[in-house]
Write an enzyme that holds these catalytic residues in place. Structure first.
Site, PDB file in Angstrom:
ATOM      1  N   HIS A 146       0.845  -1.200   0.000  1.00  0.00           N
ATOM      2  CA  HIS A 146       0.000   0.000   0.000  1.00  0.00           C
ATOM      3  C   HIS A 146       0.880   1.250   0.000  1.00  0.00           C
ATOM      4  O   HIS A 146       2.049   1.205   0.364  1.00  0.00           O
ATOM      5  CB  HIS A 146      -0.904   0.053   1.234  1.00  0.00           C
ATOM      6  CG  HIS A 146      -2.118  -0.820   1.125  1.00  0.00           C
ATOM      7  ND1 HIS A 146      -2.104  -2.154   1.437  1.00  0.00           N
ATOM      8  CD2 HIS A 146      -3.387  -0.530   0.744  1.00  0.00           C
ATOM      9  CE1 HIS A 146      -3.311  -2.660   1.253  1.00  0.00           C
ATOM     10  NE2 HIS A 146      -4.114  -1.698   0.827  1.00  0.00           N
ATOM     11  N   LYS A 150      -0.756   5.021   4.468  1.00  0.00           N
ATOM     12  CA  LYS A 150      -1.610   4.074   5.197  1.00  0.00           C
ATOM     13  C   LYS A 150      -1.127   3.940   6.634  1.00  0.00           C
ATOM     14  O   LYS A 150       0.056   3.787   6.894  1.00  0.00           O
ATOM     15  CB  LYS A 150      -1.629   2.710   4.493  1.00  0.00           C
ATOM     16  CG  LYS A 150      -2.607   1.742   5.142  1.00  0.00           C
ATOM     17  CD  LYS A 150      -2.977   0.599   4.221  1.00  0.00           C
ATOM     18  CE  LYS A 150      -3.915  -0.394   4.882  1.00  0.00           C
ATOM     19  NZ  LYS A 150      -5.190   0.211   5.329  1.00  0.00           N
TER      20      LYS A 150
HETATM   21  N1  LIG Z   1     -13.168  -0.982   3.331  1.00  0.00           N
HETATM   22  C1  LIG Z   1     -12.633  -0.512   2.204  1.00  0.00           C
HETATM   23  O1  LIG Z   1     -13.070  -0.841   1.073  1.00  0.00           O
HETATM   24  C2  LIG Z   1     -11.534   0.494   2.283  1.00  0.00           C
HETATM   25  C3  LIG Z   1     -11.124   0.914   3.506  1.00  0.00           C
HETATM   26  N2  LIG Z   1     -10.210   1.904   3.612  1.00  0.00           N
HETATM   27  C4  LIG Z   1      -9.949   2.363   4.965  1.00  0.00           C
HETATM   28  O2  LIG Z   1     -10.639   3.601   5.122  1.00  0.00           O
HETATM   29  C5  LIG Z   1      -9.927   4.425   6.037  1.00  0.00           C
HETATM   30  C6  LIG Z   1      -9.667   5.784   5.416  1.00  0.00           C
HETATM   31  O3  LIG Z   1      -8.844   5.644   4.280  1.00  0.00           O
HETATM   32  P1  LIG Z   1      -8.391   6.956   3.469  1.00  0.00           P
HETATM   33  O4  LIG Z   1      -9.571   7.768   3.054  1.00  0.00           O
HETATM   34  O5  LIG Z   1      -7.434   6.480   2.427  1.00  0.00           O
HETATM   35  O6  LIG Z   1      -7.569   7.737   4.593  1.00  0.00           O
HETATM   36  P2  LIG Z   1      -7.297   9.299   4.735  1.00  0.00           P
HETATM   37  O7  LIG Z   1      -6.199   9.439   5.717  1.00  0.00           O
HETATM   38  O8  LIG Z   1      -7.158   9.929   3.391  1.00  0.00           O
HETATM   39  O9  LIG Z   1      -8.664   9.857   5.365  1.00  0.00           O
HETATM   40  C7  LIG Z   1      -9.100   9.552   6.639  1.00  0.00           C
HETATM   41  C8  LIG Z   1      -9.768  10.798   7.186  1.00  0.00           C
HETATM   42  O10 LIG Z   1     -10.468  10.449   8.385  1.00  0.00           O
HETATM   43  C9  LIG Z   1     -10.374  11.582   9.242  1.00  0.00           C
HETATM   44  N3  LIG Z   1     -10.720  11.157  10.588  1.00  0.00           N
HETATM   45  C10 LIG Z   1      -9.926  10.588  11.524  1.00  0.00           C
HETATM   46  N4  LIG Z   1     -10.653  10.326  12.635  1.00  0.00           N
HETATM   47  C11 LIG Z   1     -11.923  10.752  12.378  1.00  0.00           C
HETATM   48  C12 LIG Z   1     -13.128  10.754  13.127  1.00  0.00           C
HETATM   49  N5  LIG Z   1     -13.191  10.254  14.360  1.00  0.00           N
HETATM   50  N6  LIG Z   1     -14.230  11.274  12.563  1.00  0.00           N
HETATM   51  C13 LIG Z   1     -14.198  11.769  11.328  1.00  0.00           C
HETATM   52  N7  LIG Z   1     -13.092  11.765  10.555  1.00  0.00           N
HETATM   53  C14 LIG Z   1     -11.963  11.265  11.084  1.00  0.00           C
HETATM   54  C15 LIG Z   1      -8.949  12.091   9.060  1.00  0.00           C
HETATM   55  O11 LIG Z   1      -8.825  13.447   9.477  1.00  0.00           O
HETATM   56  C16 LIG Z   1      -8.769  11.918   7.550  1.00  0.00           C
HETATM   57  O12 LIG Z   1      -9.097  13.100   6.843  1.00  0.00           O
HETATM   58  C17 LIG Z   1      -8.685   3.628   6.447  1.00  0.00           C
HETATM   59  O13 LIG Z   1      -8.988   2.923   7.635  1.00  0.00           O
HETATM   60  C18 LIG Z   1      -8.509   2.645   5.295  1.00  0.00           C
HETATM   61  O14 LIG Z   1      -7.820   1.496   5.652  1.00  0.00           O
HETATM   62  C19 LIG Z   1      -9.649   2.502   2.525  1.00  0.00           C
HETATM   63  C20 LIG Z   1     -10.002   2.101   1.273  1.00  0.00           C
HETATM   64  C21 LIG Z   1     -10.973   1.054   1.044  1.00  0.00           C
HETATM   65  O1  LIG Z   2      -5.834   2.287   3.480  1.00  0.00           O
HETATM   66  C1  LIG Z   2      -6.076   1.962   2.288  1.00  0.00           C
HETATM   67  O2  LIG Z   2      -5.715   2.656   1.333  1.00  0.00           O
HETATM   68  C2  LIG Z   2      -6.821   0.727   2.047  1.00  0.00           C
HETATM   69  N1  LIG Z   2      -7.318   0.113   3.080  1.00  0.00           N
HETATM   70  C3  LIG Z   2      -8.117  -1.059   3.068  1.00  0.00           C
HETATM   71  C4  LIG Z   2      -7.424  -2.167   3.837  1.00  0.00           C
HETATM   72  O3  LIG Z   2      -6.826  -1.900   4.887  1.00  0.00           O
HETATM   73  O4  LIG Z   2      -7.529  -3.318   3.420  1.00  0.00           O
HETATM   74  C5  LIG Z   2      -8.590  -1.442   1.695  1.00  0.00           C
HETATM   75  C6  LIG Z   2      -7.653  -1.124   0.567  1.00  0.00           C
HETATM   76  O5  LIG Z   2      -6.679  -2.100   0.473  1.00  0.00           O
HETATM   77  C7  LIG Z   2      -7.073   0.272   0.669  1.00  0.00           C
END
Ligand SMILES: NC(=O)C1=CN([C@@H]2O[C@H](COP(=O)(O)OP(=O)(O)OC[C@H]3O[C@@H](n4cnc5c(N)ncnc54)[C@H](O)[C@@H]3O)[C@@H](O)[C@H]2O)C=CC1
Ligand SMILES: O=C(O)C1=N[C@H](C(=O)O)C[C@H](O)C1
Length: 257
Positions: A146, A150
């Site tokens: 990743h 991350k």
């Molecule tokens: N389930 C899925 O399909 C996927 C899951 N993810 C997960 O989603 C999460 C976010 O990923 P990204 O958007 O890439 O990260 P990012 O770092 O770009 O965005 C996360 C945002 O959440 C905010 N944040 C932190 N604590 C918060 C709270 N209590 N309330 C509201 N906002 C809060 C941060 O300020 C930040 O702007 C990670 O845990 C990642 O692993 C990411 C991609 C796909």
């Molecule tokens: O943090 C990410 O970017 C992603 N998080 C998810 C994970 O932890 O599996 C999904 C995806 O791989 C992207």
């Protein structure tokens, strides 16, 4: 659908764009740090009118960071919001986090990866491990790569894949996510993580025998696949009253019971 987005980072912004394209209304975006968010916290959000009901629900889509997940899910349940939880890194407290939603009878779908491709991959890798297990000739491991931003490791997706492999592999019973400075035991399934550049998410399963290696890879090209799946799952959960893993949404989509 009336949507609140919690976490207005890379994923939150993709979700906003796809939700609007699909004709949904974004009521608010909540993020303590992101420029342009409507509110810095859920507590600072003015009451949403009309309030969430079964007939006219509010559906929250959360892709944030895990430290506040417990308070967040309790807030959604108290306000009768349905929800999609894409945030990863909270597996170890899963039942406590989900309990308020179960008790409130609101719909909630959660998962480590909402893309169609990754959910195909979960099923394919599990099937391959089942066949390999029958031969008794193959060892297995999972590797994920990743982007440098991350924060959790291993990825939630790698852990979901690994849990599937453990179910199918009789000689393995534990996930080993650490760099080892000893020989790995037969019963440990190694999950290897790397962080580099801008990779949206690459996961590989290795099935390795004396004769050959089978490598299965899912490679996300952008975040659009995750975001589209999350919005479709939100459409699906907004009329339900149960708490389910994303697998159940994909059972419906793939018609695979
Ligand atoms: N389930 C899925 O399909 C996927 C899951 N993810 C997960 O989603 C999460 C976010 O990923 P990204 O958007 O890439 O990260 P990012 O770092 O770009 O965005 C996360 C945002 O959440 C905010 N944040 C932190 N604590 C918060 C709270 N209590 N309330 C509201 N906002 C809060 C941060 O300020 C930040 O702007 C990670 O845990 C990642 O692993 C990411 C991609 C796909
Ligand atoms: O943090 C990410 O970017 C992603 N998080 C998810 C994970 O932890 O599996 C999904 C995806 O791989 C992207």
């Amino acid at each position: 659908m009336r949507i609140v987005i919690v976490g207005y980072g890379r994923m939150g912004r993709e979700i906003e764009a796809i939700s609007r394209e699909r004709g949904h209304q974004i009521l608010a975006t909540v993020d303590p740090l992101a420029p342009g968010a409507t509110a810095a916290s859920l507590e600072q959000l003015p009451p949403l009118e009309p309030a969430s009901t079964l007939e006219n629900p509010v559906t929250v889509i959360e892709f944030a960071l895990p430290p506040q997940i417990r308070e967040n899910v309790a807030y959604y349940a108290r306000h009768g919001w349905h929800g999609v939880i894409g945030t990863t890194g909270w597996d170890q407290e899963r039942e406590e986090v989900l309990r308020p939603a179960r008790e409130a009878g609101t719909g909630l779908v959660y998962g480590s990866n909402f893309s169609v491709g990754a959910n195909l991959f979960f099923r394919l890798s599990r099937y391959a491990a089942r066949l390999a297990n029958k031969t008794g000739a193959y060892d297995s491991a999972v590797m994920e790569l990743h982007h440098r931003q991350k924060q959790d490791s291993p990825s939630g997706t790698a852990l979901t894949i690994a849990e599937g492999l453990l179910q199918e592999t009789s000689c393995k019973n534990t996930i080993q996510p650490e760099t080892l400075h000893r020989r790995i035991e037969q019963e440990e399934l190694h999950v290897i993580s790397g962080r580099v550049g801008f990779i949206p998410g690459t996961h590989t399963v290795y099935l390795d025998s004396v004769a050959d290696t089978v490598e299965l890879t899912h490679r996300a090209r952008t975040r659009q696949g995750f975001a589209l799946g999350a919005v479709q799952a939100a459409e699906w959960i907004s009329s339900r009253q149960d708490v389910v893993p994303v697998d159940e949404f994909f059972n419906d989509l793939f018609q695979d019971q």
